[in-house]
Design a protein around this motif. Structure first.
Motif, PDB file in Angstrom:
ATOM      1  N   ASP A  57       0.844  -1.189   0.000  1.00 52.72           N
ATOM      2  CA  ASP A  57       0.000   0.000   0.000  1.00 52.72           C
ATOM      3  C   ASP A  57       0.881   1.241   0.000  1.00 52.72           C
ATOM      4  OD1 ASP A  57       0.945   0.353   2.525  1.00 52.72           O
ATOM      5  OD2 ASP A  57      -0.932  -0.163   3.538  1.00 52.72           O
ATOM      6  N   GLN A  58       0.258   2.398   0.172  1.00 51.79           N
ATOM      7  CA  GLN A  58       1.008   3.645   0.023  1.00 51.79           C
ATOM      8  C   GLN A  58       2.140   3.786   1.033  1.00 51.79           C
ATOM      9  OE1 GLN A  58      -1.845   6.727   0.520  1.00 51.79           O
ATOM     10  NE2 GLN A  58      -2.885   5.697   2.185  1.00 51.79           N
ATOM     11  N   THR A  59       1.988   3.139   2.201  1.00 51.85           N
ATOM     12  CA  THR A  59       3.054   3.268   3.194  1.00 51.85           C
ATOM     13  C   THR A  59       4.138   2.229   2.971  1.00 51.85           C
ATOM     14  OG1 THR A  59       1.896   1.783   4.690  1.00 51.85           O
ATOM     15  CG2 THR A  59       1.452   4.136   4.938  1.00 51.85           C
ATOM     16  N   GLY A  60       3.968   1.406   1.949  1.00 55.71           N
ATOM     17  CA  GLY A  60       4.979   0.413   1.654  1.00 55.71           C
ATOM     18  C   GLY A  60       4.751  -0.892   2.383  1.00 55.71           C
ATOM     19  N   GLU A  61       3.634  -0.961   3.094  1.00 56.98           N
ATOM     20  CA  GLU A  61       3.384  -2.177   3.846  1.00 56.98           C
ATOM     21  C   GLU A  61       2.741  -3.236   2.947  1.00 56.98           C
ATOM     22  OE1 GLU A  61       1.198  -3.038   8.012  1.00 56.98           O
ATOM     23  OE2 GLU A  61       2.218  -1.133   7.724  1.00 56.98           O
ATOM     24  N   ALA A  62       3.198  -4.467   3.080  1.00 57.81           N
ATOM     25  CA  ALA A  62       2.641  -5.529   2.264  1.00 57.81           C
ATOM     26  C   ALA A  62       1.251  -5.889   2.760  1.00 57.81           C
ATOM     27  CB  ALA A  62       3.549  -6.756   2.342  1.00 57.81           C
ATOM     28  N   VAL A  94      11.233  -5.706  -9.668  1.00 59.61           N
ATOM     29  CA  VAL A  94      10.469  -4.920 -10.629  1.00 59.61           C
ATOM     30  C   VAL A  94       9.281  -4.341  -9.886  1.00 59.61           C
ATOM     31  CG1 VAL A  94       9.150  -4.982 -12.768  1.00 59.61           C
ATOM     32  CG2 VAL A  94      11.146  -6.476 -12.476  1.00 59.61           C
ATOM     33  N   ASN A  95       9.110  -3.064 -10.006  1.00 57.81           N
ATOM     34  CA  ASN A  95       8.021  -2.450  -9.277  1.00 57.81           C
ATOM     35  C   ASN A  95       7.015  -1.837 -10.238  1.00 57.81           C
ATOM     36  OD1 ASN A  95       7.145  -1.796  -6.473  1.00 57.81           O
ATOM     37  ND2 ASN A  95       7.040   0.236  -7.406  1.00 57.81           N
ATOM     38  N   PHE A  96       5.748  -2.209 -10.050  1.00 57.61           N
ATOM     39  CA  PHE A  96       4.681  -1.656 -10.878  1.00 57.61           C
ATOM     40  C   PHE A  96       3.841  -0.770  -9.963  1.00 57.61           C
ATOM     41  CE2 PHE A  96       0.345  -2.066 -12.713  1.00 57.61           C
ATOM     42  CZ  PHE A  96       0.606  -1.586 -13.994  1.00 57.61           C
ATOM     43  N   GLY A  97       4.046   0.509 -10.072  1.00 53.31           N
ATOM     44  CA  GLY A  97       3.371   1.432  -9.146  1.00 53.31           C
ATOM     45  C   GLY A  97       2.065   1.938  -9.731  1.00 53.31           C
ATOM     46  N   ILE A  98       1.006   1.836  -8.960  1.00 54.74           N
ATOM     47  CA  ILE A  98      -0.289   2.370  -9.390  1.00 54.74           C
ATOM     48  C   ILE A  98      -0.548   3.597  -8.538  1.00 54.74           C
ATOM     49  CG2 ILE A  98      -2.759   1.908  -9.549  1.00 54.74           C
ATOM     50  CD1 ILE A  98      -1.979  -1.109  -9.630  1.00 54.74           C
ATOM     51  N   GLU A  99      -0.728   4.746  -9.197  1.00 55.97           N
ATOM     52  CA  GLU A  99      -0.869   5.963  -8.405  1.00 55.97           C
ATOM     53  C   GLU A  99      -2.175   5.984  -7.625  1.00 55.97           C
ATOM     54  OE1 GLU A  99       0.218   8.708 -11.564  1.00 55.97           O
ATOM     55  OE2 GLU A  99       1.958   7.362 -11.445  1.00 55.97           O
ATOM     56  N   ALA A 100      -3.240   5.522  -8.282  1.00 62.81           N
ATOM     57  CA  ALA A 100      -4.524   5.467  -7.583  1.00 62.81           C
ATOM     58  C   ALA A 100      -5.255   4.229  -8.075  1.00 62.81           C
ATOM     59  CB  ALA A 100      -5.346   6.714  -7.865  1.00 62.81           C
ATOM     60  N   LEU A 101      -5.635   3.391  -7.147  1.00 60.78           N
ATOM     61  CA  LEU A 101      -6.302   2.153  -7.503  1.00 60.78           C
ATOM     62  C   LEU A 101      -7.778   2.457  -7.695  1.00 60.78           C
ATOM     63  CD1 LEU A 101      -5.632  -0.867  -7.782  1.00 60.78           C
ATOM     64  CD2 LEU A 101      -6.253  -1.137  -5.398  1.00 60.78           C
ATOM     65  N   ASP A 102      -8.125   2.921  -8.896  1.00 57.77           N
ATOM     66  CA  ASP A 102      -9.493   3.389  -9.108  1.00 57.77           C
ATOM     67  C   ASP A 102     -10.414   2.257  -9.535  1.00 57.77           C
ATOM     68  OD1 ASP A 102      -9.054   5.982  -8.344  1.00 57.77           O
ATOM     69  OD2 ASP A 102      -8.280   6.544 -10.313  1.00 57.77           O
ATOM     70  N   LEU A 103     -10.550   1.273  -8.647  1.00 53.36           N
ATOM     71  CA  LEU A 103     -11.429   0.148  -8.926  1.00 53.36           C
ATOM     72  C   LEU A 103     -12.575   0.171  -7.921  1.00 53.36           C
ATOM     73  CD1 LEU A 103      -8.774  -2.673  -9.364  1.00 53.36           C
ATOM     74  CD2 LEU A 103     -10.006  -1.472 -11.158  1.00 53.36           C
TER      75      LEU A 103
END
Lengths: 444, 264
Positions: free
Chosen positions: A310-315, A375-384
């Motif tokens: 999540d945004q804080t880096g926590e799994a 490999v990091n796939f960053g999603i800025e906002a999970l708009d689901l």
């Protein structure tokens, strides 16, 4: 405002015996053991409530929330006097009516009219009182045309409505409601809610057990949260519900993590028998439930770990709609490699691909991959919108031949306070011209 | 316990309506309806008198007409055995009520006794018809005892049913056991044979401790035999004991009461 409690539970513990194991072998042995009931070995008992205390002030509406099996219904039965606490005291002031099971005691063979009388008397009314309220009851249940038909011909909705109508017309001082608002159609539900409001206005006490948290927030003055028989929170409904929801989330988190581990394990188990390279990338499945989860590929480059953060880096596995999320792949090349593409795809529970992409499509040309990498796939906002989603992750050659393809092995859940529909929630806002006035009722 | 007994009085309205519901519901949907209350004992009597009076030719002078004699015993027995069978299962059958609605559980077995008592009372006109048909009328003075006997049987049956229903919740085997036991009890009681017959008299040691023996003999003396009702001391003693038994049974029921909602 401090008023005398209408319902008071002090340090109440309720222990049930666990049946199903061996009971008394024979009647004789039971009789010889002098006390037929009181012997309780902790091994065969189940503590439904553990030292629970709470007060429901007269005239307030009080909710009990909690997961299934948390002791809510037991608490209600204790208040109703149907069972007795093992220790502690329960006191209730005033006439109680319990909406625990609607229409309990209706006899299928006789008419609705007779059943109303018997049910009413059973709930503590006199025959005269039932007669006085009879028309009102029938009208409330909307069963005027059917009241003389035997109850066995009623639909389940009619049955419930009649049961509800009788119970609510007992005119109790304390009303106990156990998850019964789901009876009847929308119109009837509103009628029930109106009736509750009327009760509230007249200063009656309502104790409500429900999973409908929206109702609690809207309706109740106070709430407690029970979990495994213990009281975990008490007070303002919003706060209690907040705490409860957080807990539900973390439980889901644990469950999903377990599922993931199980899926991976299963794949690892049949890894040996999985055929090697399949030549082309698998075509999109029509339905996720038909699509087999699995893992295949030629090896050489492998994905050794997938972590969602999540945004804080926590799994984690549970994310909030609209918040950032990232998918992290740990990859490992057996020997240096220069033909590789990383890909990711998300599916919803219908099997629809929500989104899929890879480094090749997006214009990254592979240069080199040496031993281990992230490999990091960053999603800025999970708009689901809210729901459960599954992930495909893969590393393959530019021509599509997979090194390591993980099909639907990873699950995550998106939570949302808004119950909108679909898959994707575009960033949006509403605006209205002067003549259309709307008021915001929820903050989000 | 006394409090609960007093509360039970307040619930007599409920008992009343449940009994009437029971009676209405039982024959709802059947063509003959209430008529079955009359037809059932008639058929039973028909069978028994055919077997005993026609095939086995057991009717001696004292028990003539044999059908009337048997009727005097079978009618109360049917009330008793049906009450026990229904009553013992009543808590389990009404489990939904006990678990979900607050009301005194003893209402259920009591209703079983009373609804069968109504059937018993409905059988009486048939008995009267039989008597008129056979011109075998009871003695008026003996007939005066009849309500007393009914009352004693009522108290005794209530006691039995309370104990049985409470125990059956915990030990369901009782239901099956009871059915067999009742058959044995029926034949061990001089209902279809007179207690004073040669070859039966020797067994009076078995009859004496059997409460239903005293009831049946009282019924027979009250309704059938022409002599005075000589059995009244035993009947009154049984009445007294039945009251004590009822109280003991109620006490037991009361002690087990809290367990019903959990076990049923």
């Amino acid at each position: 405002m401090k008023t005398a409690p209408a319902i008071e539970l002090v340090d109440v513990t309720k222990i049930y015996r666990r049946y199903g194991g061996k009971q008394y072998a024979t009647l004789k042995s039971a009789l010889l053991q002098r006390s037929i009931l009181r012997e309780m070995n902790p091994k065969d008992t189940f503590q439904a409530l553990k030292n629970v205390s709470f007060n429901v002030p007269a005239g307030s509406t009080f909710a009990v929330v909690g997961r299934n099996g948390s002791g809510k219904s037991t608490a209600l039965k204790l208040v109703a006097g149907i069972t007795k606490p093992t220790s502690g005291t329960v006191s209730v002031t005033g006439r109680i009516s319990a909406l625990i099971e609607l229409g309990a005691g209706f006899h299928p063979e006789i008419s609705g009219r007779e059943n109303v009388f018997i049910n009413g008397i059973m709930l503590g009314l006199s025959k005269r009182e039932v007669a006085e309220r009879f028309d009102e009851i029938v009208e409330f249940a909307e069963l005027k045309d059917f009241i003389d038909a035997p109850v066995k011909t009623y639909s389940s909705g009619m049955y419930m409505r009649l049961g509800f109508a009788v119970a609510i017309h007992v005119d109790p001082d304390v009303l106990l409601v156990d998850e019964v608002l789901a009876v009847g159609d929308e119109g009837f539900t509103h009628k029930c809610l109106d009736k509750f409001s009327e009760f509230k206005r007249r200063g009656k006490t309502i104790l409500l057990v429900t999973h409908s948290l929206g109702l609690v927030e809207r309706f109740c003055d106070e709430a407690i949260w029970l979990d495994h028989g213990e009281k975990l929170a008490e007070g303002d409904p919003k706060r209690v519900i907040g705490a409860y929801l957080m807990d539900v989330e973390s439980a889901e988190e644990g469950y999903l993590a377990q599922e993931d581990a199980k899926a991976k394990e299963e794949v690892a188990e049949d890894k040996g028998s999985v055929p090697e390279v399949q030549g082309q990338t698998p075509s999109e499945p029509q339905n996720m439930f038909q699509a087999n989860e699995g893992r295949w590929g030629s090896g050489g480059v492998t994905i050794t770990g997938v972590t969602l953060r999540d945004q804080t880096g926590e799994a984690g596995h549970v994310f909030h709609s609209g918040e950032p999320m990232s998918i992290e792949l740990a990859v490992k090349a057996d020997k240096p490699c220069d033909d590789f593409v990383f890909g990711i795809a998300m599916f919803n529970t219908d099997g629809t691909c929500v989104y899929g992409t890879n480094t090749d499509i997006e214009g990254y040309a592979a240069e080199s991959l040496i031993s281990e990498a992230t490999v990091n796939f960053g999603i800025e906002a999970l708009d689901l919108v809210e729901g459960t989603y599954k992930l495909d992750v893969a590393v393959h050659r530019k021509d599509g031949a997979p090194y390591d393809y993980h099909r639907l092995l990873y699950t995550f859940r998106v939570k949302s306070r808004t119950k909108d529909a679909g898959i994707y929630r575009p960033r949006h806002h509403w605006s209205f011209s002067e003549s259309a006035r709307l008021k915001r009722t929820t903050e989000n | 316990m006394w409090q609960n007994l007093a509360r039970l009085l307040r619930y007599r309205g409920l008992i009343q309506s449940l009994v009437s519901r029971e009676l209405k519901a039982r024959y709802r949907g059947s063509v003959l309806g209430f008529f079955w209350s009359f037809v059932n004992p008639l058929l039973l009597i028909g069978i028994y008198s055919f077997v005993f009076a026609t095939i086995m030719k057991t009717d001696e002078k004292e028990t003539k007409p044999f059908a009337v004699f048997m009727f005097c015993g079978i009618l109360p027995w049917t009330w008793f055995s049906a009450s026990l069978l229904e009553g013992s299962a009543s808590l389990i059958a009404g489990g939904n009520l006990i678990k979900k609605v607050l009301f005194p559980a003893e209402v259920l077995p009591i209703v079983a006794v009373f609804s069968n008592m109504i059937h018993f009372l409905l059988g009486l006109p048939i008995l009267a018809g039989f008597m008129i048909y056979n011109s075998h009328m009871p003695v008026g003075a003996n007939l005066a005892w009849f309500p007393v006997i009914v009352l004693v049987q009522l108290v005794f049956t209530l006691g039995c049913v309370l104990v049985l229903s409470a125990l059956t919740v915990h030990f369901r085997d009782l239901r099956d056991l009871l059915a067999n036991l009742l058959t044995l009890w029926f034949f061990a009681t001089p209902i279809i044979y007179p207690y004073f017959r040669e070859g039966v008299k020797e067994y009076s040691a078995i009859f004496k401790p059997n409460p239903f023996f005293h009831l049946v003999v009282s019924y027979q003396e009250s309704l059938f035999f022409q002599g005075p009702l000589g059995h009244w001391p035993s009947l009154l003693l049984l009445g007294g004991l039945s009251i004590l038994f009822f109280l003991a049974a109620y006490w037991l029921f009361d002690r087990l009461r809290d367990s019903f909602a959990e076990v049923v």
